[in-house]
Write a protein that holds these residues in place. Structure first.
Motif, mmCIF file in Angstrom:
data_model
loop_
_atom_site.group_PDB
_atom_site.id
_atom_site.type_symbol
_atom_site.label_atom_id
_atom_site.label_comp_id
_atom_site.label_asym_id
_atom_site.label_seq_id
_atom_site.Cartn_x
_atom_site.Cartn_y
_atom_site.Cartn_z
ATOM 1 N N CYS A 1 -46.723 -11.524 16.326
ATOM 2 C CA CYS A 1 -46.468 -12.789 17.720
ATOM 3 C C CYS A 1 -46.047 -12.124 19.415
ATOM 4 N N LEU A 2 -44.659 -11.225 18.973
ATOM 5 C CA LEU A 2 -44.604 -10.233 19.693
ATOM 6 C C LEU A 2 -45.706 -9.196 20.775
ATOM 7 N N GLN A 3 -46.466 -8.957 19.912
ATOM 8 C CA GLN A 3 -47.315 -8.199 20.108
ATOM 9 C C GLN A 3 -48.510 -8.266 21.199
ATOM 10 N N GLN A 4 -48.649 -9.336 20.432
ATOM 11 C CA GLN A 4 -49.558 -10.699 21.462
ATOM 12 C C GLN A 4 -49.613 -11.443 22.680
ATOM 13 N N PHE A 5 -48.313 -11.291 22.816
ATOM 14 C CA PHE A 5 -47.877 -11.846 23.862
ATOM 15 C C PHE A 5 -47.377 -10.967 24.784
ATOM 16 N N LYS A 6 -47.196 -9.809 24.469
ATOM 17 C CA LYS A 6 -47.267 -8.752 25.788
ATOM 18 C C LYS A 6 -49.159 -8.591 26.241
ATOM 19 N N GLU A 7 -49.025 -7.963 25.088
ATOM 20 C CA GLU A 7 -51.252 -8.225 25.390
ATOM 21 C C GLU A 7 -51.987 -8.865 26.323
ATOM 22 N N GLU A 8 -51.567 -10.296 25.683
ATOM 23 C CA GLU A 8 -51.490 -10.933 27.223
ATOM 24 C C GLU A 8 -51.067 -11.496 28.713
ATOM 25 N N VAL A 9 -49.718 -10.983 28.446
ATOM 26 C CA VAL A 9 -49.081 -10.683 30.235
ATOM 27 C C VAL A 9 -49.725 -9.298 30.454
ATOM 28 N N GLU A 10 -49.820 -8.179 29.835
ATOM 29 C CA GLU A 10 -51.155 -6.670 29.736
ATOM 30 C C GLU A 10 -52.469 -7.326 30.556
ATOM 31 N N LYS A 11 -52.399 -8.307 30.531
ATOM 32 C CA LYS A 11 -53.923 -9.121 31.223
ATOM 33 C C LYS A 11 -53.413 -9.333 32.627
ATOM 34 N N HIS A 12 -52.891 -9.946 32.878
ATOM 35 C CA HIS A 12 -52.583 -10.975 34.100
ATOM 36 C C HIS A 12 -51.624 -9.627 35.267
ATOM 37 N N ASP A 13 -50.838 -8.618 34.168
ATOM 38 C CA ASP A 13 -49.675 -7.678 35.036
ATOM 39 C C ASP A 13 -49.887 -6.489 34.466
ATOM 40 N N SER A 14 -50.843 -5.157 35.099
ATOM 41 C CA SER A 14 -51.608 -3.901 34.317
ATOM 42 C C SER A 14 -49.953 -3.116 34.609
ATOM 43 N N GLY A 15 -49.263 -3.235 34.743
ATOM 44 C CA GLY A 15 -48.145 -2.757 35.510
ATOM 45 C C GLY A 15 -46.376 -2.787 34.439
ATOM 46 N N PHE A 16 -46.880 -4.050 33.598
ATOM 47 C CA PHE A 16 -46.332 -4.537 32.649
ATOM 48 C C PHE A 16 -46.022 -3.854 31.385
#
Length: 359
Positions: free
Chosen positions: A285-300
């Motif tokens: 779940c934490l990995q899914q959250f990371k991938e979702e954030v990267e869609k909106h912020d490429s620098g994350f």
């Protein structure tokens, strides 16, 4: 032989030349009374003078005048007294006139003419000023009538703008209060993560009780659940169910199955596969959250890479640590949990910064 000497009673108060009074001042003044105080003074003075004469002439020979001389003497005294009274009354009249204005009286004809010319000039100047002021007032009233509707419209617009700004101010204050509350909650969550870092995991030298570990997992599940809800994200494979020390995770494909995020310890701890699967599911779940954030912020990015229940220490030794308890040492399991919590702190920091930017 008649006396040609002409007595002068008054002088012009401007040029100090003798003044010849108008004949109207020569009328009978017997109806006017002189100041009683002056009369009393005169009477007292005459009486004292008479007494003085009587005392001085006691031992002298008294010579009586003839009847004709006495008559002439009385007539002269009466005439002198009448003239003196006229002068006093005229002087009092001029004093009254002088007290009623800024000009001292009497004035001669020439000075009076000059004064009249000066007053005429002042009067003419005052009339010009009056006409100018009246014209200005007329123009002002006309302009004021034209502008009053415009000013009223502007006033209404300003009132409406004020109401709008007041409404925005109230909304801003409310948003600010909500932001402060949210930031305070985030600080509390960060502080709680620090505390959980001490309780999530165990070492041979630091035997943390299992009830504390279970409570720490409950807080960790609640935090990830809130972060996902904050950005409007729904996990695709699992559903987090924060429930304190008895939190669990449901697989989307099999909701009848519960992966428990708690353990009772003892011998069952060594063979508790649900607990291990629940920790692997949480890491997913934490990995899914990371991938979702990267869609909106490429620098994350997160400091530790997560894959299939393992966390890689890319900044240190480069090794990977399993989040499972089976076939794992307490030291390595505790380090994996520590890396996981660090990733969760980074996620919390990103959400907090985005909330500040949006507000």
């Amino acid at each position: 032989m008649a006396d040609k000497t002409q007595l002068v009673g008054f002088i012009c108060q401007r040029c100090c030349q003798p003044v010849r009074l108008d004949p109207s001042f020569e009328k009978d003044f017997t109806d006017y009374q002189v100041d009683q105080g002056d009369q009393n003074i005169n009477k007292t003075s005459d009486k004292d003078q008479c007494n003085k004469y009587e005392e001085d002439e006691v031992d002298r020979l008294i010579i009586r005048p003839s009847q004709e001389e006495e008559h002439n003497l009385n007539a002269a005294e009466t005439q002198a007294k009448s003239y003196n009274d006229k002068i006093k009354l005229q002087a009092k009249l001029f004093d009254i006139l002088s007290s009623q204005s800024e000009i001292d009286h009497p004035l001669c004809d020439e000075c009076a003419g000059l004064l009249l010319d000066f007053l005429d000039q002042e009067l003419e100047a005052a009339e010009v000023d009056c006409r100018t002021y009246s014209a200005f007032l007329d123009d002002f009233d006309k302009d004021n009538d034209k502008d009053i509707e415009k000013l009223q419209a502007e006033l209404e617009n300003l009132k409406a703008e004020e109401e709008h700004l007041q409404k925005q101010l109230k909304e801003g204050e409310k948003e600010r209060e909500n932001l402060l509350e949210e930031r305070e909650l985030q600080k509390q969550e960060a502080s709680r993560l620090d505390q959980e870092e001490e309780k999530l995991g165990r070492l041979p030298t630091v035997p943390v009780e299992w009830n504390e570990i279970n409570a720490a997992w409950g807080q960790t599940a609640l935090l990830l659940h809130c972060l996902a809800k904050k950005i409007g994200f729904t996990f695709s494979r699992y559903r987090l169910v924060p429930f304190g020390s008895y939190s669990f995770i449901e697989p989307i494909s099999d909701k009848s199955r519960q992966l428990t995020l708690f353990c009772y310890g003892g011998i069952r701890y060594l063979w508790n596969s649900k607990f291990d699967y629940a920790m692997v599911a949480f890491l997913d779940c934490l990995q899914q959250f990371k991938e979702e954030v990267e869609k909106h912020d490429s620098g994350f990015s997160l400091p530790y890479k997560m894959t299939k229940g393992k966390i890689e220490d890319s900044s240190g030794s480069g090794g990977s640590y399993s989040i499972k308890t089976q076939f794992n040492s307490e030291e390595r399991w505790t380090k994996a949990l520590k890396f996981m919590l660090t990733n969760l702190k980074w996620a919390l920091a990103w959400v907090s910064s985005k909330c500040l930017d949006n507000d």
